[in-house]
Design an enzyme around this catalytic site. Structure first.
Site, PDB file in Angstrom:
ATOM      1  N   TYR A  88       0.827  -1.259   0.056  1.00 17.96           N
ATOM      2  CA  TYR A  88       0.084  -0.066  -0.075  1.00 17.96           C
ATOM      3  C   TYR A  88       0.901   1.217  -0.032  1.00 17.96           C
ATOM      4  O   TYR A  88       0.670   2.174  -0.815  1.00 17.96           O
ATOM      5  CB  TYR A  88      -0.672   0.046   1.069  1.00 17.96           C
ATOM      6  CG  TYR A  88      -1.873  -1.087   1.303  1.00 17.96           C
ATOM      7  CD1 TYR A  88      -3.043  -0.811   0.457  1.00 17.96           C
ATOM      8  CD2 TYR A  88      -1.882  -2.401   1.716  1.00 17.96           C
ATOM      9  CE1 TYR A  88      -4.044  -1.717   0.291  1.00 17.96           C
ATOM     10  CE2 TYR A  88      -2.606  -3.514   1.712  1.00 17.96           C
ATOM     11  CZ  TYR A  88      -3.945  -2.899   1.007  1.00 17.96           C
ATOM     12  OH  TYR A  88      -4.836  -3.952   0.952  1.00 17.96           O
ATOM     13  N   ASN A 109     -12.861   0.330  -5.329  1.00 15.32           N
ATOM     14  CA  ASN A 109     -12.660   0.075  -6.829  1.00 15.32           C
ATOM     15  C   ASN A 109     -13.786  -0.887  -7.529  1.00 15.32           C
ATOM     16  O   ASN A 109     -14.286  -1.825  -7.046  1.00 15.32           O
ATOM     17  CB  ASN A 109     -11.337  -1.008  -6.946  1.00 15.32           C
ATOM     18  CG  ASN A 109     -10.935  -1.701  -8.378  1.00 15.32           C
ATOM     19  OD1 ASN A 109     -11.460  -1.060  -9.309  1.00 15.32           O
ATOM     20  ND2 ASN A 109      -9.886  -2.600  -8.349  1.00 15.32           N
ATOM     21  N   CYS A 117      -6.588  -4.744  -7.637  1.00 16.45           N
ATOM     22  CA  CYS A 117      -6.344  -4.349  -6.256  1.00 16.45           C
ATOM     23  C   CYS A 117      -5.916  -5.611  -5.404  1.00 16.45           C
ATOM     24  O   CYS A 117      -5.237  -5.300  -4.529  1.00 16.45           O
ATOM     25  CB  CYS A 117      -7.440  -3.709  -5.665  1.00 16.45           C
ATOM     26  SG  CYS A 117      -8.995  -4.562  -5.857  1.00 16.45           S
ATOM     27  N   HIS A 118      -6.222  -6.494  -5.965  1.00 18.14           N
ATOM     28  CA  HIS A 118      -5.650  -8.034  -5.165  1.00 18.14           C
ATOM     29  C   HIS A 118      -4.231  -7.972  -5.150  1.00 18.14           C
ATOM     30  O   HIS A 118      -3.572  -8.868  -4.324  1.00 18.14           O
ATOM     31  CB  HIS A 118      -6.289  -9.153  -5.783  1.00 18.14           C
ATOM     32  CG  HIS A 118      -5.861  -9.500  -7.191  1.00 18.14           C
ATOM     33  ND1 HIS A 118      -6.650  -8.782  -8.289  1.00 18.14           N
ATOM     34  CD2 HIS A 118      -4.870 -10.241  -7.646  1.00 18.14           C
ATOM     35  CE1 HIS A 118      -6.100  -9.064  -9.282  1.00 18.14           C
ATOM     36  NE2 HIS A 118      -5.047 -10.016  -9.197  1.00 18.14           N
ATOM     37  N   GLU A 145      -2.330 -15.956 -10.672  1.00 13.67           N
ATOM     38  CA  GLU A 145      -1.329 -15.027 -11.316  1.00 13.67           C
ATOM     39  C   GLU A 145       0.044 -15.902 -11.275  1.00 13.67           C
ATOM     40  O   GLU A 145       1.010 -15.797 -12.076  1.00 13.67           O
ATOM     41  CB  GLU A 145      -1.417 -13.711 -10.626  1.00 13.67           C
ATOM     42  CG  GLU A 145      -2.412 -13.174 -10.942  1.00 13.67           C
ATOM     43  CD  GLU A 145      -2.636 -11.431 -11.026  1.00 13.67           C
ATOM     44  OE1 GLU A 145      -1.548 -11.117 -10.411  1.00 13.67           O
ATOM     45  OE2 GLU A 145      -3.687 -10.837 -11.375  1.00 13.67           O
TER      46      GLU A 145
END
Length: 153
Positions: A88, A109, A117-118, A145
């Site tokens: 962050y 979001n 945002c993950h 991912e």
């Protein structure tokens, strides 16, 4: 407004488009289905992403509604490569504000996954996630991912 729902490993998702741009992605199956070519393309891209066949395309036109600050945060999130994470504080260094204000922008979001945002973590761990089943969904997205990155490199 064009809408299209789909099944995914993180639950049912519904995409929304307006004026040839995606404006929202919500968890759950939409009661109305009115697909557009853009939403069909986005669904195909998400299917390929979840299958590990391709990263999310960067050229999908997104038009999230939010304050200028939130727009800056969301633009910074889109710069995080798939399979990587940022804190962050790192996003705050790019977009301005504080780690807390980045967290608030992430929570607001309107197009999660496509605006990733993950991929933002707290210094001490995962941080939060308001989509789907919360942190369990964030873990699944990050794992997908990581697996995709290993396959596509």
């Amino acid at each position: 407004m064009a809408t299209l729902s789909m099944h995914s490993p993180v639950g049912d998702l519904t995409l929304f488009a307006e004026d040839d741009a995606i404006v929202a992605l919500e968890w759950g199956w939409g009661s109305l289905q009115d697909p557009s070519p853009l939403l069909s393309r986005a669904k195909a891209a998400l299917d390929a992403y979840f299958d590990g066949a391709a990263p999310l395309p960067e050229d999908l036109k997104l038009a999230p509604q939010g304050s200028p600050y939130r727009q800056k945060v969301w633009a910074a999130l889109r710069q995080i490569p798939a399979g990587e994470t940022r804190s962050y504080a790192q996003i705050a260094a790019v977009a301005g504000g504080s780690a807390r204000s980045v967290g608030n922008a992430n929570a607001a979001n309107p197009i999660p996954i496509l605006i990733p945002c993950h991929r933002v973590l707290a210094i001490s761990g995962l941080g939060g996630y308001s989509g789907g089943e919360g942190l369990a969904t964030k873990r699944i997205l990050l794992e997908i991912e990581q697996q995709n990155r290993a396959r596509l490199v």
